[in-house]
Design a protein around this motif. Structure first.
Motif, mmCIF file in Angstrom:
data_model
loop_
_atom_site.group_PDB
_atom_site.id
_atom_site.type_symbol
_atom_site.label_atom_id
_atom_site.label_comp_id
_atom_site.label_asym_id
_atom_site.label_seq_id
_atom_site.Cartn_x
_atom_site.Cartn_y
_atom_site.Cartn_z
ATOM 1 N N ILE A 3 0.850 -1.184 0.000
ATOM 2 C CA ILE A 3 0.000 0.000 0.000
ATOM 3 C C ILE A 3 0.889 1.238 0.000
ATOM 4 O O ILE A 3 1.806 1.345 0.810
ATOM 5 C CB ILE A 3 -0.877 0.062 1.274
ATOM 6 N N ALA A 4 0.607 2.168 -0.902
ATOM 7 C CA ALA A 4 1.315 3.447 -0.928
ATOM 8 C C ALA A 4 0.438 4.477 -0.239
ATOM 9 O O ALA A 4 -0.632 4.832 -0.737
ATOM 10 C CB ALA A 4 1.603 3.887 -2.358
ATOM 11 N N GLY A 5 0.863 4.924 0.922
ATOM 12 C CA GLY A 5 0.171 5.996 1.613
ATOM 13 C C GLY A 5 0.739 7.319 1.145
ATOM 14 O O GLY A 5 1.959 7.466 1.026
ATOM 15 N N VAL A 6 -0.135 8.262 0.849
ATOM 16 C CA VAL A 6 0.336 9.556 0.362
ATOM 17 C C VAL A 6 -0.256 10.698 1.177
ATOM 18 O O VAL A 6 -1.350 10.609 1.710
ATOM 19 C CB VAL A 6 0.014 9.787 -1.137
ATOM 20 N N GLY A 7 0.504 11.757 1.238
ATOM 21 C CA GLY A 7 0.052 13.026 1.770
ATOM 22 C C GLY A 7 0.424 14.072 0.740
ATOM 23 O O GLY A 7 1.390 13.899 -0.001
ATOM 24 N N CYS A 8 -0.366 15.136 0.673
ATOM 25 C CA CYS A 8 -0.058 16.162 -0.327
ATOM 26 C C CYS A 8 -0.640 17.502 0.085
ATOM 27 O O CYS A 8 -1.586 17.572 0.848
ATOM 28 C CB CYS A 8 -0.580 15.763 -1.701
ATOM 29 N N ARG A 9 -0.039 18.527 -0.465
ATOM 30 C CA ARG A 9 -0.588 19.872 -0.297
ATOM 31 C C ARG A 9 -1.822 20.014 -1.160
ATOM 32 O O ARG A 9 -1.996 19.301 -2.157
ATOM 33 C CB ARG A 9 0.436 20.914 -0.733
ATOM 34 N N ARG A 10 -2.650 20.944 -0.801
ATOM 35 C CA ARG A 10 -3.836 21.248 -1.595
ATOM 36 C C ARG A 10 -3.422 21.594 -3.021
ATOM 37 O O ARG A 10 -2.459 22.331 -3.249
ATOM 38 C CB ARG A 10 -4.576 22.423 -0.994
ATOM 39 N N GLY A 11 -4.101 21.009 -3.990
ATOM 40 C CA GLY A 11 -3.840 21.302 -5.390
ATOM 41 C C GLY A 11 -2.679 20.541 -6.001
ATOM 42 O O GLY A 11 -2.317 20.802 -7.151
ATOM 43 N N ALA A 12 -2.105 19.588 -5.273
ATOM 44 C CA ALA A 12 -0.994 18.804 -5.834
ATOM 45 C C ALA A 12 -1.466 18.083 -7.097
ATOM 46 O O ALA A 12 -2.584 17.573 -7.155
ATOM 47 C CB ALA A 12 -0.484 17.790 -4.814
ATOM 48 N N GLU A 13 -0.624 18.062 -8.094
ATOM 49 C CA GLU A 13 -0.985 17.439 -9.367
ATOM 50 C C GLU A 13 -0.817 15.933 -9.305
ATOM 51 O O GLU A 13 0.086 15.412 -8.635
ATOM 52 C CB GLU A 13 -0.132 18.017 -10.482
ATOM 53 N N GLY A 14 -1.690 15.256 -10.032
ATOM 54 C CA GLY A 14 -1.643 13.799 -10.082
ATOM 55 C C GLY A 14 -0.301 13.272 -10.546
ATOM 56 O O GLY A 14 0.204 12.276 -10.009
ATOM 57 N N ALA A 15 0.311 13.943 -11.513
ATOM 58 C CA ALA A 15 1.610 13.490 -12.026
ATOM 59 C C ALA A 15 2.680 13.562 -10.943
ATOM 60 O O ALA A 15 3.538 12.675 -10.843
ATOM 61 C CB ALA A 15 2.015 14.322 -13.237
ATOM 62 N N ALA A 16 2.638 14.597 -10.100
ATOM 63 C CA ALA A 16 3.621 14.733 -9.020
ATOM 64 C C ALA A 16 3.423 13.655 -7.963
ATOM 65 O O ALA A 16 4.398 13.077 -7.451
ATOM 66 C CB ALA A 16 3.525 16.118 -8.382
ATOM 67 N N ILE A 17 2.168 13.367 -7.638
ATOM 68 C CA ILE A 17 1.872 12.318 -6.657
ATOM 69 C C ILE A 17 2.300 10.963 -7.210
ATOM 70 O O ILE A 17 2.965 10.174 -6.529
ATOM 71 C CB ILE A 17 0.380 12.330 -6.273
ATOM 72 N N ALA A 18 1.946 10.684 -8.457
ATOM 73 C CA ALA A 18 2.320 9.412 -9.080
ATOM 74 C C ALA A 18 3.836 9.264 -9.158
ATOM 75 O O ALA A 18 4.373 8.174 -8.913
ATOM 76 C CB ALA A 18 1.697 9.302 -10.473
ATOM 77 N N ALA A 19 4.539 10.345 -9.467
ATOM 78 C CA ALA A 19 6.004 10.289 -9.538
ATOM 79 C C ALA A 19 6.602 9.947 -8.179
ATOM 80 O O ALA A 19 7.558 9.159 -8.090
ATOM 81 C CB ALA A 19 6.562 11.615 -10.050
ATOM 82 N N MET A 20 6.047 10.506 -7.109
ATOM 83 C CA MET A 20 6.548 10.201 -5.772
ATOM 84 C C MET A 20 6.287 8.738 -5.413
ATOM 85 O O MET A 20 7.144 8.070 -4.828
ATOM 86 C CB MET A 20 5.900 11.130 -4.740
ATOM 87 N N VAL A 21 5.133 8.232 -5.769
ATOM 88 C CA VAL A 21 4.812 6.825 -5.503
ATOM 89 C C VAL A 21 5.753 5.912 -6.294
ATOM 90 O O VAL A 21 6.269 4.919 -5.757
ATOM 91 C CB VAL A 21 3.332 6.518 -5.817
ATOM 92 N N ARG A 22 5.994 6.258 -7.534
ATOM 93 C CA ARG A 22 6.931 5.449 -8.347
ATOM 94 C C ARG A 22 8.338 5.494 -7.752
ATOM 95 O O ARG A 22 9.044 4.487 -7.742
ATOM 96 C CB ARG A 22 6.934 5.946 -9.784
ATOM 97 N N ARG A 23 8.741 6.656 -7.269
ATOM 98 C CA ARG A 23 10.053 6.777 -6.626
ATOM 99 C C ARG A 23 10.133 5.872 -5.395
ATOM 100 O O ARG A 23 11.116 5.162 -5.189
ATOM 101 C CB ARG A 23 10.308 8.226 -6.237
ATOM 102 N N ALA A 24 9.090 5.903 -4.582
ATOM 103 C CA ALA A 24 9.050 5.064 -3.379
ATOM 104 C C ALA A 24 9.112 3.584 -3.746
ATOM 105 O O ALA A 24 9.873 2.815 -3.149
ATOM 106 C CB ALA A 24 7.788 5.360 -2.571
ATOM 107 N N ALA A 25 8.323 3.189 -4.739
ATOM 108 C CA ALA A 25 8.318 1.785 -5.170
ATOM 109 C C ALA A 25 9.690 1.377 -5.683
ATOM 110 O O ALA A 25 10.161 0.265 -5.416
ATOM 111 C CB ALA A 25 7.250 1.575 -6.238
#
Length: 124
Positions: A3-25
């Motif tokens: 499971i990838a748990g994420v936190g983000c600032r308001r308005g964070a873009e999907g591409a930025a969130i996905a990139a962070m998840v890919r980095r973690a993986a």
């Protein structure tokens, strides 16, 4: 399941969130099965967009579940704690969504406006 748990600032873009998840993986050498985010972020389009880009479902973690796992989290932010009431969002979401016997695979990593942590478990 991871499971990838994420936190983000308001308005964070999907591409930025996905990139962070890919980095973690990549750091953990695993594949993500589910994206978990706090229910107070349910209106954030970026979280849903990230799930679509990653090809996984989103699990929304409620406040009670998030609070219940704070003692198992290894990183904390006083700033985030003051802002949202819990000091560890990404790790908390990952652990809560991973269910009973969950364990952190990767403690929180962060980037511009996005955090991610990975947990393994049977799912909530």
């Amino acid at each position: 399941m991871i499971i990838a748990g994420v936190g983000c600032r308001r308005g964070a873009e999907g591409a930025a969130i996905a990139a962070m998840v890919r980095r973690a993986a990549g750091l953990a050498g695993c594949e993500i099965g589910v994206l978990a985010a706090a229910s107070f972020k349910v209106d954030e389009a970026g979280v849903r967009a990230a799930a679509g880009l990653l090809g996984v479902a989103v699990v929304w973690v409620g406040a009670e579940a998030l609070a219940a796992v704070q003692g198992e989290c290894v990183t904390r932010s006083a700033f985030v704690g003051a802002a949202v009431g819990v000091a560890s969002v990404a790790e908390g979401c990952a652990l809560a969504a991973a269910g009973m016997g969950a364990r952190l695979v990767l403690a929180r990593i962060d980037g511009p406006g996005v955090t991610c942590a990975l947990a393994e478990g049977d799912g909530a």
